[in-house]
Design a protein around this motif. Structure first.
Motif, PDB file in Angstrom:
ATOM      1  N   LEU A 154       0.840  -1.199   0.000  1.00  0.00           N
ATOM      2  CA  LEU A 154       0.000   0.000   0.000  1.00  0.00           C
ATOM      3  C   LEU A 154       0.872   1.244   0.000  1.00  0.00           C
ATOM      4  N   TYR A 155       1.826   1.266   0.916  1.00  0.00           N
ATOM      5  CA  TYR A 155       2.701   2.440   1.050  1.00  0.00           C
ATOM      6  C   TYR A 155       4.122   2.003   1.374  1.00  0.00           C
ATOM      7  N   TYR A 156       5.084   2.725   0.797  1.00  0.00           N
ATOM      8  CA  TYR A 156       6.480   2.606   1.214  1.00  0.00           C
ATOM      9  C   TYR A 156       6.809   3.826   2.062  1.00  0.00           C
ATOM     10  N   PHE A 157       7.599   3.631   3.094  1.00  0.00           N
ATOM     11  CA  PHE A 157       7.980   4.742   3.977  1.00  0.00           C
ATOM     12  C   PHE A 157       9.447   5.103   3.761  1.00  0.00           C
ATOM     13  N   TRP A 158       9.689   6.386   3.643  1.00  0.00           N
ATOM     14  CA  TRP A 158      11.041   6.891   3.350  1.00  0.00           C
ATOM     15  C   TRP A 158      11.457   7.921   4.395  1.00  0.00           C
ATOM     16  N   ALA A 159      12.778   8.062   4.579  1.00  0.00           N
ATOM     17  CA  ALA A 159      13.301   9.125   5.447  1.00  0.00           C
ATOM     18  C   ALA A 159      14.265   9.985   4.641  1.00  0.00           C
ATOM     19  N   MET A 160      14.132  11.283   4.809  1.00  0.00           N
ATOM     20  CA  MET A 160      15.065  12.206   4.152  1.00  0.00           C
ATOM     21  C   MET A 160      16.431  12.076   4.826  1.00  0.00           C
ATOM     22  N   GLN A 161      17.484  12.184   4.032  1.00  0.00           N
ATOM     23  CA  GLN A 161      18.838  12.025   4.586  1.00  0.00           C
ATOM     24  C   GLN A 161      19.729  13.195   4.185  1.00  0.00           C
ATOM     25  N   VAL A 162      20.596  13.602   5.120  1.00  0.00           N
ATOM     26  CA  VAL A 162      21.649  14.565   4.764  1.00  0.00           C
ATOM     27  C   VAL A 162      22.972  14.051   5.329  1.00  0.00           C
ATOM     28  N   PRO A 163      24.105  14.465   4.733  1.00  0.00           N
ATOM     29  CA  PRO A 163      25.396  14.026   5.280  1.00  0.00           C
ATOM     30  C   PRO A 163      25.747  14.827   6.527  1.00  0.00           C
ATOM     31  N   CYS A 164      26.254  14.169   7.552  1.00  0.00           N
ATOM     32  CA  CYS A 164      26.695  14.874   8.757  1.00  0.00           C
ATOM     33  C   CYS A 164      27.931  15.708   8.397  1.00  0.00           C
ATOM     34  N   ALA A 255      18.880  13.121  -0.280  1.00  0.00           N
ATOM     35  CA  ALA A 255      18.542  11.757  -0.690  1.00  0.00           C
ATOM     36  C   ALA A 255      17.446  11.248   0.236  1.00  0.00           C
ATOM     37  N   PHE A 256      16.824  10.128  -0.135  1.00  0.00           N
ATOM     38  CA  PHE A 256      15.819   9.503   0.725  1.00  0.00           C
ATOM     39  C   PHE A 256      16.191   8.029   0.909  1.00  0.00           C
ATOM     40  N   ARG A 257      15.892   7.503   2.096  1.00  0.00           N
ATOM     41  CA  ARG A 257      16.193   6.092   2.372  1.00  0.00           C
ATOM     42  C   ARG A 257      14.886   5.351   2.644  1.00  0.00           C
ATOM     43  N   LEU A 258      14.725   4.233   1.959  1.00  0.00           N
ATOM     44  CA  LEU A 258      13.536   3.386   2.154  1.00  0.00           C
ATOM     45  C   LEU A 258      13.727   2.568   3.427  1.00  0.00           C
ATOM     46  N   TYR A 259      12.786   2.691   4.383  1.00  0.00           N
ATOM     47  CA  TYR A 259      12.977   1.931   5.621  1.00  0.00           C
ATOM     48  C   TYR A 259      11.787   1.045   5.992  1.00  0.00           C
ATOM     49  N   GLY A 260      10.629   1.271   5.388  1.00  0.00           N
ATOM     50  CA  GLY A 260       9.479   0.469   5.822  1.00  0.00           C
ATOM     51  C   GLY A 260       8.405   0.398   4.767  1.00  0.00           C
ATOM     52  N   LYS A 261       7.380  -0.382   5.069  1.00  0.00           N
ATOM     53  CA  LYS A 261       6.264  -0.518   4.123  1.00  0.00           C
ATOM     54  C   LYS A 261       5.016  -0.952   4.881  1.00  0.00           C
ATOM     55  N   PRO A 393       8.544  11.201   4.120  1.00  0.00           N
ATOM     56  CA  PRO A 393       7.509  11.083   3.089  1.00  0.00           C
ATOM     57  C   PRO A 393       6.968   9.669   2.942  1.00  0.00           C
ATOM     58  N   ILE A 394       5.832   9.580   2.317  1.00  0.00           N
ATOM     59  CA  ILE A 394       5.202   8.294   2.071  1.00  0.00           C
ATOM     60  C   ILE A 394       5.036   8.140   0.567  1.00  0.00           C
TER      61      ILE A 394
END
Ligand SMILES: C[S@@+](CC[C@H](N)C(=O)[O-])C[C@H]1O[C@@H](n2cnc3c(N)ncnc32)[C@H](O)[C@@H]1O
Ligand SMILES: [Zn+2]
Ligand SMILES: [Zn+2]
Length: 699
Positions: A154-164, A255-261, A393-394
């Motif tokens: 139904l949905y993939y869950f993403w997190a926005m990422q930045v470099p430290c 960038a965005f990282r896929l972490y869940g669904k 984001p979703i």
């Protein structure tokens, strides 16, 4: 004199209906909701306005409201058409309706909503897509459930990422480890929590201060993620840094990282699961396929964002092209879908489905977020009037499943099919039961793109055009009425936001002929400077003066909390040669653009301003004292009808009524003074304790 010019106009009746309609306006009048537009007005209010301009002084609006009407010998013009509320309501009443808007996105949506759509052919076209491209898109949202069985995502869950900035490792910008909760947590307090150590997703309770991961036993506060406001803390080296600085250092969007669904199992249950290696590989395949397909001609947006009040924040996050708003799987699915629709043989169905497609974009991009279950799950990107980058984001399933929200197949039913059903049997809401009652003959489904220059309009025809309304090309004295909702003086430039849709629309010129690189225009009535705003609004009103018959009415809705918004309006109306003959308050929707400073005193009213050409209005304007009395009487009427009014509501009723005292432009200086210099807005007595619906006169 017409009813709307008199104090007998029953604005309480309209306000109560408007309130009822505003709860579910897309259900009550789906024709105005086939696509996103901003500041949509309530159809019942515009039906009431149009009837008020034709009924005589003693007319019975509540009774006439529910009758089928045929006012076929009158022409109505709306210079600021937006989503077409005036046009649709005028058509239902039998008027000839002429709509114009400077923004091609708005005009194309209205053309779809009111133009040729045949239910049977549309369903056939949708079925063709469902069996063709639909299957390919659905295949992009497949995964495995907890038991390893294949299932839909139904949905993939993403997190926005930045470099430290210190250790250069990627930091996930979670503001909280609670990744999903119900829209009504007091009723359904179960939430889903992501473990920061092992990435498992497990259930917890809303508001809990400590959680222990069921897999790795790590204990943490699920309410606090690494990103807090403008700052983030690196998970690897614990340094704190400013997010925007980190974004700027990369020179691109984050960038965005896929972490869940969230998957839908074969038995129909939903499961929140961590993303697996297989999910990551599937996404990489999409990226590879995207590259291949674009090299073979798959069309994707190329337009760049332009600087502006509404685009500033997205641009500061490195989103510089409209393509940046999507991930590769979204681009692939959307690109395929758009191409397939564009190839459909039946042109009206193709155009309608391309409009639907454009509307779907709002829910299928990396600015959309998760509202949780218990409501439409996807929060679309325009819940703020600026483009606000989303840290969590979703990604929804673009084609959709029966349990999806914001998908192509779901919106096909809730937007297009509903609109067609409404067109076949247009209804009005009964204020008591909330049920619709059929009150007009079916829509003609015909829209003309040009108007006859000799002014011989066909009866009950709809004419739509795209362009600046200070130059319409309409013959002089050709309209009986101008009914509209002009832009308010604020910072919302619809065109800055509409460019998001335009970037896709201009890829399919068969349906959207405008090929320009932006929908922005210097002629758009909007400006951060009040004088410039007034001058642009005035040029449109000057044109309305020219094309309006001498005994015609200009009627429009307005609301503004600041004095300068009212002064600008008064300037524009009076200098264009109009006199305000009366004003009528009516319940509006809460403005989302209300500045924070105004939040305590929100405006919940619109003021309907009724104007005539200066030489056609009777010479004597009412005195200020009289106007004040009239304003107070209107406030009292609203309160006895059960409406609680804020100070700003009372102020704008006063402003509206004071406009009727003015007859030469120089007077405008005074109106703000009257209000400012303490003509006290007396507190009318407390509202009578009555149920608002008791006042409605329905059977
Ligand atoms: C407040 S909105 C109208 C909303 C509409 N009443 C509805 O219910 O959807 C104002 C509209 O005016 C349009 N507009 C602004 N300047 C214009 C101009 N110079 N000529 C024509 N339309 C203009 C905007 O594009 C916008 O759609
Ligand atoms: Zn670090
Ligand atoms: Zn863990």
């Amino acid at each position: 004199m017409h009813l709307i010019e008199t104090d007998a106009f029953p604005f309480e009746f309209l306000s109560q209906l408007a309130e009822r309609e505003s709860w579910r306006k897309e259900v009550h009048r789906p024709i105005y909701h086939v696509h996103k537009w901003w500041a949509k007005r309530l159809g019942s209010v515009f039906r009431g306005i149009l009837l008020g301009t034709t009924l005589p002084e003693g007319g019975d609006l509540p009774a006439e409201f529910y009758k089928s009407q045929n006012l076929s010998n009158a022409v109505v013009f709306d210079p600021f058409m937006g989503s077409g509320t005036t046009i649709g309501e005028a058509h239902k009443l039998g008027f000839t309706a002429i709509g114009r808007d400077i923004n091609p996105v708005a005009v194309a949506s209205v053309r779809t909503a009111l133009g040729p759509m045949d239910q049977r052919r549309l369903v056939a076209a949708f079925d063709e897509l469902c069996q063709g491209v639909g299957g390919n898109i659905r295949a992009l949202y497949r995964s495995k459930d907890t038991k390893g069985r294949p299932c839909n995502v139904l949905y993939y869950f993403w997190a926005m990422q930045v470099p430290c900035p210190a250790c250069h490792l990627s930091v996930d910008l979670f503001s909280s480890w609670v990744i999903a909760r119900n829209a009504y947590p007091s009723r359904k307090p179960e939430v889903q929590i992501l473990c920061p150590s092992c990435a498992d997703i497990f259930p917890g309770l809303y508001g809990q201060e400590a959680a222990t991961c069921r897999s790795c036993k790590t204990r943490f506060d699920p309410r606090r993620g690494p990103a807090q406001g403008a700052k983030a803390t690196c998970q690897h080296c614990s340094r704190s840094f400013t997010i925007l600085d980190a974004v700027a250092s990369t020179g691109t969007r984050p960038a965005f990282r896929l972490y869940g669904k969230l998957v839908l199992t074969r038995s129909g249950t939903k499961e929140y699961l961590p993303a697996t290696a297989e999910d990551l590989a599937a996404y990489q395949q999409c990226s590879a396929r995207l590259q291949e397909d674009t090299s073979h001609g798959l069309l994707l947006p190329t337009l760049a964002l332009e600087h502006g009040h509404n685009t500033r924040q997205a641009m500061s996050y490195g989103f510089t092209t409209w393509r940046d708003f999507f991930n590769d799987r979204q681009l692939l699915a959307l690109g395929w879908l758009q191409t397939a629709i564009d190839r459909l043989a039946d042109a009206p169905s193709r155009d309608a489905l391309l409009t639907l497609f454009s509307g779907v974009l709002e829910f299928n991009n990396m600015f959309a977020s998760y509202k949780g279950e218990g409501t439409g799950a996807v929060r679309h990107m325009f819940s703020h009037h600026i483009l606000k980058p989303e840290r969590m984001p979703i990604e929804a399933n673009v084609w959709g499943t029966p349990k999806s929200s914001g998908s192509f197949s779901n919106l096909f039913r809730s937007r297009l099919l509903r609109a067609i059903e409404y067109r076949l049997a247009p209804t009005e809401v009964n204020g008591k039961t909330g049920k619709g009652r059929v009150c007009a003959s079916p829509f003609s489904g015909q829209v003309e793109a040009t108007w006859p220059t000799n002014g011989r309009f066909s009866e009950r025809a709809i004419y739509l055009s795209c362009g600046d309304s200070s130059h319409t090309g309409l013959p002089p004295r050709s309209a009986d009425l101008v009914v509209t909702d002009p832009p308010f003086f604020d910072n919302v430039h619809y065109s800055e936001l509409a460019d998001f849709f335009h970037a896709w629309q201009q890829l399919t010129p068969s349906a959207f002929p405008d090929r320009s690189t932006s929908t922005r225009s210097l002629l758009e009535v909007q400006d951060s400077d009040a004088d410039h705003f007034a001058a642009k609004l005035r040029s449109v009103f000057v044109e309305c003066h020219r094309l309006l018959k001498d005994d015609g009415l200009l009627v429009f809705t307005y609301h503004h909390s600041r004095d300068e918004g009212w002064k600008a309006l008064a300037e524009a109306v009076l200098r264009a040669g109009f006199t305000v003959v009366n004003s009528q308050p009516v319940k509006a929707e809460m403005s989302v653009a209300t500045p924070k400073s105004q939040a305590k005193e929100p405006i919940q009213l619109d003021i309907i301003l009724v104007c005539r050409k200066q030489n056609a209005a009777d010479g004597d304007r009412p005195s200020v004292t009289k106007a004040m009395e009239s304003a107070r009487a209107k406030l009292r009427r609203l309160q006895s009808a059960g409406f609680t009014l804020s100070r700003n509501d009372r102020k704008i009723v006063l402003f509206g009524q004071l406009l009727t005292t003015l007859h030469i432009p120089a007077d405008t200086e005074n109106i703000a003074l009257y209000v400012d210099s303490g003509i006290e807005i007396t507190e009318p007595s407390q509202p009578a304790a009555r149920n608002p619906s008791q006042l409605l006169m329905f059977d």
